[in-house]
Design a protein around this motif. Structure first.
Motif, PDB file in Angstrom:
ATOM      1  N   SER A   1       0.824  -1.211   0.000  1.00 54.18           N
ATOM      2  CA  SER A   1       0.000   0.000   0.000  1.00 54.18           C
ATOM      3  C   SER A   1       0.856   1.258   0.000  1.00 54.18           C
ATOM      4  O   SER A   1       0.330   2.370   0.116  1.00 54.18           O
ATOM      5  CB  SER A   1      -0.954   0.007   1.197  1.00 54.18           C
ATOM      6  N   ARG A   2       2.165   1.099  -0.112  1.00 56.40           N
ATOM      7  CA  ARG A   2       3.116   2.200  -0.311  1.00 56.40           C
ATOM      8  C   ARG A   2       3.125   3.207   0.831  1.00 56.40           C
ATOM      9  O   ARG A   2       3.299   4.404   0.598  1.00 56.40           O
ATOM     10  CB  ARG A   2       2.816   2.920  -1.634  1.00 56.40           C
ATOM     11  N   ILE A   3       2.936   2.755   2.070  1.00 58.94           N
ATOM     12  CA  ILE A   3       3.014   3.715   3.166  1.00 58.94           C
ATOM     13  C   ILE A   3       4.467   4.017   3.539  1.00 58.94           C
ATOM     14  O   ILE A   3       4.732   5.003   4.236  1.00 58.94           O
ATOM     15  CB  ILE A   3       2.252   3.228   4.421  1.00 58.94           C
ATOM     16  N   TYR A   4       5.407   3.197   3.067  1.00 60.05           N
ATOM     17  CA  TYR A   4       6.810   3.407   3.375  1.00 60.05           C
ATOM     18  C   TYR A   4       7.530   4.078   2.212  1.00 60.05           C
ATOM     19  O   TYR A   4       7.027   4.129   1.085  1.00 60.05           O
ATOM     20  CB  TYR A   4       7.480   2.063   3.696  1.00 60.05           C
ATOM     21  N   ASP A   5       8.711   4.588   2.509  1.00 56.89           N
ATOM     22  CA  ASP A   5       9.525   5.236   1.485  1.00 56.89           C
ATOM     23  C   ASP A   5       9.939   4.195   0.446  1.00 56.89           C
ATOM     24  O   ASP A   5      10.672   3.258   0.747  1.00 56.89           O
ATOM     25  CB  ASP A   5      10.757   5.861   2.151  1.00 56.89           C
ATOM     26  N   TYR A   6       9.478   4.383  -0.779  1.00 58.13           N
ATOM     27  CA  TYR A   6       9.722   3.433  -1.868  1.00 58.13           C
ATOM     28  C   TYR A   6      11.211   3.145  -2.044  1.00 58.13           C
ATOM     29  O   TYR A   6      11.616   2.010  -2.295  1.00 58.13           O
ATOM     30  CB  TYR A   6       9.143   4.023  -3.156  1.00 58.13           C
ATOM     31  N   SER A   7      12.038   4.174  -1.912  1.00 65.78           N
ATOM     32  CA  SER A   7      13.481   4.032  -2.183  1.00 65.78           C
ATOM     33  C   SER A   7      14.230   3.361  -1.051  1.00 65.78           C
ATOM     34  O   SER A   7      15.395   2.979  -1.222  1.00 65.78           O
ATOM     35  CB  SER A   7      14.101   5.404  -2.461  1.00 65.78           C
ATOM     36  N   GLN A   8      13.570   3.204   0.119  1.00 64.85           N
ATOM     37  CA  GLN A   8      14.267   2.659   1.290  1.00 64.85           C
ATOM     38  C   GLN A   8      13.799   1.247   1.666  1.00 64.85           C
ATOM     39  O   GLN A   8      14.110   0.775   2.750  1.00 64.85           O
ATOM     40  CB  GLN A   8      14.060   3.598   2.487  1.00 64.85           C
ATOM     41  N   ILE A   9      13.063   0.595   0.782  1.00 65.30           N
ATOM     42  CA  ILE A   9      12.602  -0.756   1.084  1.00 65.30           C
ATOM     43  C   ILE A   9      13.781  -1.719   1.030  1.00 65.30           C
ATOM     44  O   ILE A   9      14.520  -1.748   0.040  1.00 65.30           O
ATOM     45  CB  ILE A   9      11.514  -1.204   0.082  1.00 65.30           C
ATOM     46  N   PRO A  10      13.991  -2.516   2.079  1.00 61.83           N
ATOM     47  CA  PRO A  10      15.087  -3.490   2.062  1.00 61.83           C
ATOM     48  C   PRO A  10      14.953  -4.463   0.893  1.00 61.83           C
ATOM     49  O   PRO A  10      13.833  -4.747   0.428  1.00 61.83           O
ATOM     50  CB  PRO A  10      14.937  -4.221   3.406  1.00 61.83           C
ATOM     51  N   ASN A  11      16.069  -4.964   0.424  1.00 63.51           N
ATOM     52  CA  ASN A  11      16.077  -5.841  -0.757  1.00 63.51           C
ATOM     53  C   ASN A  11      15.121  -7.014  -0.612  1.00 63.51           C
ATOM     54  O   ASN A  11      14.424  -7.377  -1.565  1.00 63.51           O
ATOM     55  CB  ASN A  11      17.496  -6.351  -1.014  1.00 63.51           C
ATOM     56  N   LYS A  12      15.070  -7.597   0.585  1.00 61.04           N
ATOM     57  CA  LYS A  12      14.247  -8.795   0.777  1.00 61.04           C
ATOM     58  C   LYS A  12      12.754  -8.498   0.672  1.00 61.04           C
ATOM     59  O   LYS A  12      11.943  -9.419   0.513  1.00 61.04           O
ATOM     60  CB  LYS A  12      14.554  -9.424   2.138  1.00 61.04           C
TER      61      LYS A  12
ATOM     62  N   TYR B   1      -6.502  -2.910   0.986  1.00 58.90           N
ATOM     63  CA  TYR B   1      -7.873  -3.300   0.661  1.00 58.90           C
ATOM     64  C   TYR B   1      -8.739  -2.084   0.338  1.00 58.90           C
ATOM     65  O   TYR B   1      -9.665  -2.177  -0.471  1.00 58.90           O
ATOM     66  CB  TYR B   1      -8.497  -4.053   1.835  1.00 58.90           C
ATOM     67  N   VAL B   2      -8.463  -0.954   0.994  1.00 62.62           N
ATOM     68  CA  VAL B   2      -9.238   0.260   0.728  1.00 62.62           C
ATOM     69  C   VAL B   2      -9.013   0.727  -0.706  1.00 62.62           C
ATOM     70  O   VAL B   2      -9.965   1.040  -1.432  1.00 62.62           O
ATOM     71  CB  VAL B   2      -8.854   1.373   1.726  1.00 62.62           C
ATOM     72  N   TYR B   3      -7.757   0.774  -1.115  1.00 62.05           N
ATOM     73  CA  TYR B   3      -7.459   1.172  -2.495  1.00 62.05           C
ATOM     74  C   TYR B   3      -8.158   0.243  -3.486  1.00 62.05           C
ATOM     75  O   TYR B   3      -8.707   0.685  -4.492  1.00 62.05           O
ATOM     76  CB  TYR B   3      -5.952   1.128  -2.744  1.00 62.05           C
ATOM     77  N   LYS B   4      -8.127  -1.038  -3.179  1.00 56.16           N
ATOM     78  CA  LYS B   4      -8.750  -2.010  -4.087  1.00 56.16           C
ATOM     79  C   LYS B   4     -10.259  -1.824  -4.124  1.00 56.16           C
ATOM     80  O   LYS B   4     -10.869  -1.818  -5.202  1.00 56.16           O
ATOM     81  CB  LYS B   4      -8.397  -3.432  -3.651  1.00 56.16           C
ATOM     82  N   ARG B   5     -10.884  -1.648  -2.967  1.00 59.30           N
ATOM     83  CA  ARG B   5     -12.333  -1.479  -2.904  1.00 59.30           C
ATOM     84  C   ARG B   5     -12.782  -0.247  -3.681  1.00 59.30           C
ATOM     85  O   ARG B   5     -13.808  -0.255  -4.367  1.00 59.30           O
ATOM     86  CB  ARG B   5     -12.778  -1.371  -1.440  1.00 59.30           C
ATOM     87  N   LEU B   6     -12.002   0.820  -3.588  1.00 58.88           N
ATOM     88  CA  LEU B   6     -12.340   2.072  -4.264  1.00 58.88           C
ATOM     89  C   LEU B   6     -11.819   2.120  -5.699  1.00 58.88           C
ATOM     90  O   LEU B   6     -12.106   3.072  -6.425  1.00 58.88           O
ATOM     91  CB  LEU B   6     -11.773   3.260  -3.484  1.00 58.88           C
ATOM     92  N   ASN B   7     -11.053   1.080  -6.088  1.00 58.35           N
ATOM     93  CA  ASN B   7     -10.379   1.075  -7.394  1.00 58.35           C
ATOM     94  C   ASN B   7      -9.631   2.390  -7.585  1.00 58.35           C
ATOM     95  O   ASN B   7      -9.704   3.048  -8.624  1.00 58.35           O
ATOM     96  CB  ASN B   7     -11.374   0.864  -8.536  1.00 58.35           C
ATOM     97  N   HIS B   8      -8.887   2.758  -6.554  1.00 59.76           N
ATOM     98  CA  HIS B   8      -8.198   4.045  -6.487  1.00 59.76           C
ATOM     99  C   HIS B   8      -6.702   3.842  -6.676  1.00 59.76           C
ATOM    100  O   HIS B   8      -6.118   2.871  -6.182  1.00 59.76           O
ATOM    101  CB  HIS B   8      -8.463   4.688  -5.118  1.00 59.76           C
ATOM    102  N   ASP B   9      -6.057   4.765  -7.395  1.00 62.89           N
ATOM    103  CA  ASP B   9      -4.608   4.720  -7.507  1.00 62.89           C
ATOM    104  C   ASP B   9      -3.992   4.706  -6.105  1.00 62.89           C
ATOM    105  O   ASP B   9      -4.461   5.406  -5.193  1.00 62.89           O
ATOM    106  CB  ASP B   9      -4.076   5.941  -8.264  1.00 62.89           C
ATOM    107  N   ILE B  10      -2.940   3.908  -5.936  1.00 64.84           N
ATOM    108  CA  ILE B  10      -2.245   3.852  -4.654  1.00 64.84           C
ATOM    109  C   ILE B  10      -1.369   5.096  -4.517  1.00 64.84           C
ATOM    110  O   ILE B  10      -0.565   5.405  -5.395  1.00 64.84           O
ATOM    111  CB  ILE B  10      -1.402   2.574  -4.546  1.00 64.84           C
ATOM    112  N   ILE B  11      -1.553   5.813  -3.427  1.00 65.49           N
ATOM    113  CA  ILE B  11      -0.806   7.042  -3.175  1.00 65.49           C
ATOM    114  C   ILE B  11       0.495   6.685  -2.479  1.00 65.49           C
ATOM    115  O   ILE B  11       0.491   6.012  -1.451  1.00 65.49           O
ATOM    116  CB  ILE B  11      -1.624   8.010  -2.315  1.00 65.49           C
ATOM    117  N   GLY B  12       1.601   7.132  -3.019  1.00 63.36           N
ATOM    118  CA  GLY B  12       2.901   6.764  -2.472  1.00 63.36           C
ATOM    119  C   GLY B  12       3.298   7.561  -1.248  1.00 63.36           C
ATOM    120  O   GLY B  12       2.701   8.581  -0.903  1.00 63.36           O
ATOM    121  N   ASN B  13       4.335   7.078  -0.585  1.00 64.36           N
ATOM    122  CA  ASN B  13       4.923   7.765   0.560  1.00 64.36           C
ATOM    123  C   ASN B  13       5.531   9.100   0.122  1.00 64.36           C
ATOM    124  O   ASN B  13       5.633  10.038   0.892  1.00 64.36           O
ATOM    125  CB  ASN B  13       5.985   6.863   1.195  1.00 64.36           C
TER     126      ASN B  13
END
Length: 472
Positions: free
Chosen positions: A73-84, A432-444
């Protein structure tokens, strides 16, 4: 009192269980099952095994809460996600490790459903060992849990019902055994979920939670005998109604009226309370309640929630560290309101919601359904039919989150989404909220968003299951 003692026994078993044996259901022979279900305690232990198993890190204890689903759901910083964890960030469903996660999820869902079906069947076979009161409680909780698990299978593995109500994708398992269950359309599947939950409400009509107000009982370790955990650490009467509200909202259309009705029933029952700042947060670290426990309608207890959360959220050094928020994210999300109580969930760029050192008072737990969600469902449900009432509901929730003065505003879908983004951090609900609303996922950050698409929102069925014809 007898039923309350049984529930207390179940809760103690849940907190102490290792979750290693009960769900090996295929390995239990008829004699062992007969022994297990020969006493009320055996039924309690079997139910506790399910609660314990779904609280594990491969399910709601991490993957379906602050782990995989929150990353997706992209609540975290996209560029800082650990490799795993980049396989979650990138929705890399073809990756072999991701396929393993998906298969483990699917298997865990249906293993627990099988266990619940076994409990239900034995509650009929050995009905004589249960009082009517206890049998109703067992069957009510088991049916409510079966509905919960099937609903989340739908939310993960099926196209949203509003987009394709006739898509035949998922099996609904109502019998214990190895026979392949029938596959249903998304609409018929959700009708089965509703049927289970409505039956559960009837069985739970005399649930002991009706005799108390859990938020007044406290959550201290020394209060467990009479504390709120006895009532909210399981699928109780109000949790089942709240889940029904969630299901109806997901269906849209006229079902939204049922969603708002049920949500307001739970709000008006007086059993749960929006967070009280002085009681829950304006206190020493050992007593801070960052999980807003008074709002819990249903939450799971898990020994490893804190350690698992530290493995995802705790600030560590190194090139492959833990997930974190982007600089300025909290200020942007909470609209610069430094008085918002939810800012207590963060320390610098990291979430501390599950890692604070208060386990002596608050047993490690995972919120599954909270009162705040009922306000959001009711506000969304009245948004078009009674804008004034919708505005009042949302104002009440927002005022309970800050010392700042909150004015009434006309409620819109974007406003509801904003409040859900503030509210569901670390709980796995936002995807699930984004999916229910068919809404673009808003990034961090502004660059991290992703377009709404079934290629993102629908997890592929495990290849092993496709072989059995679950996808038509």
């Amino acid at each position: 009192m007898r039923l309350r003692n049984c529930i207390g026994s179940l809760l103690l078993t849940l907190m102490l269980c290792s979750c290693n044996s009960w769900l090996d259901v295929d390995l239990i022979n008829q004699s062992e099952e007969s022994d297990l279900f020969s006493t009320e305690r055996g039924f309690s232990e079997a139910l506790a095994g399910v609660y314990c198993d779904i609280a594990a890190s491969n399910m709601y204890g991490q993957t379906l809460s602050f782990g995989m689903l929150d990353i997706m759901s992209r609540i975290y910083d996209y560029s800082q996600i650990p490799n795993k964890m980049k396989i979650f960030r990138d929705y890399d469903y073809e990756n072999k490790d991701m396929k393993s996660y998906i298969y483990l999820l699917w298997s865990s869902f249906y293993a627990n459903i099988a266990a619940l079906n076994n409990i239900l069947e034995w509650s009929e076979k050995n009905a004589s060992v249960l009082s009517d009161e206890r049998r109703n409680q067992v069957r009510g909780e088991a049916l409510a849990l079966r509905g919960l698990l099937h609903f989340d299978i739908y939310r993960l593995f099926a196209t949203d019902v509003k987009l394709d109500p006739k898509a035949r994708v998922l099996p609904y398992q109502t019998k214990f055994g190895v026979k392949t269950p029938p596959v249903y359309s998304t609409m018929d599947y959700l009708k089965l979920v509703i049927g289970d939950l409505e039956d559960a409400v009837k069985y739970l009509e005399n649930d002991p939670i009706k005799e108390v107000k859990p938020y007044q009982l406290g959550n201290g370790d020394d209060e467990n005998k009479d504390g709120a955990d006895l009532y909210v650490a399981r699928m109780n009467y109000y949790a089942t109604k709240a889940l029904l509200a969630r299901v109806y909202l997901s269906m849209g259309g006229d079902k939204i009226k049922d969603a708002r009705r049920l949500a307001e029933e739970v709000i008006d029952c007086g059993k749960f309370a929006l967070v009280n700042y002085e009681k829950s947060l304006n206190t020493d670290e050992a007593n801070k309640d960052l999980l807003f426990s008074d709002e819990h309608i249903f939450s799971l207890r898990g020994q490893n929630v804190k350690s698992d959360a530290e493995g995802v959220h705790k600030q560590i050094t190194g090139t492959d560290g833990n997930v974190q928020m982007a600089s300025g994210y909290q200020s942007i999300l909470y609209l610069g309101d430094l008085e918002d109580y939810r800012l207590n969930w963060y320390k610098s760029f990291y979430i501390i919601k599950y890692t604070s050192d208060n386990s002596e008072r608050f047993f490690p737990k995972m919120p599954m359904i909270r009162l705040s969600e009922m306000y959001l469902i009711a506000a969304e449900g009245w948004m078009e039919d009674d804008p004034e009432h919708a505005a009042e509901l949302l104002q009440t929730l927002k005022q309970a989150r800050t010392k700042s003065i909150v004015n009434k505003q006309t409620v819109t879908e974007e406003m509801i989404l904003l409040e859900m983004r503030k509210e569901f951090v670390g709980e796995g609900q936002l995807f699930y909220v984004y999916k229910r609303l068919n809404h673009d996922i808003i990034g961090n950050t502004s660059e991290d968003g992703v377009k709404a698409s079934n290629s993102v929102f629908v997890l592929p069925l495990p290849e092993e299951e496709i072989e059995y014809g679950y996808r038509n």
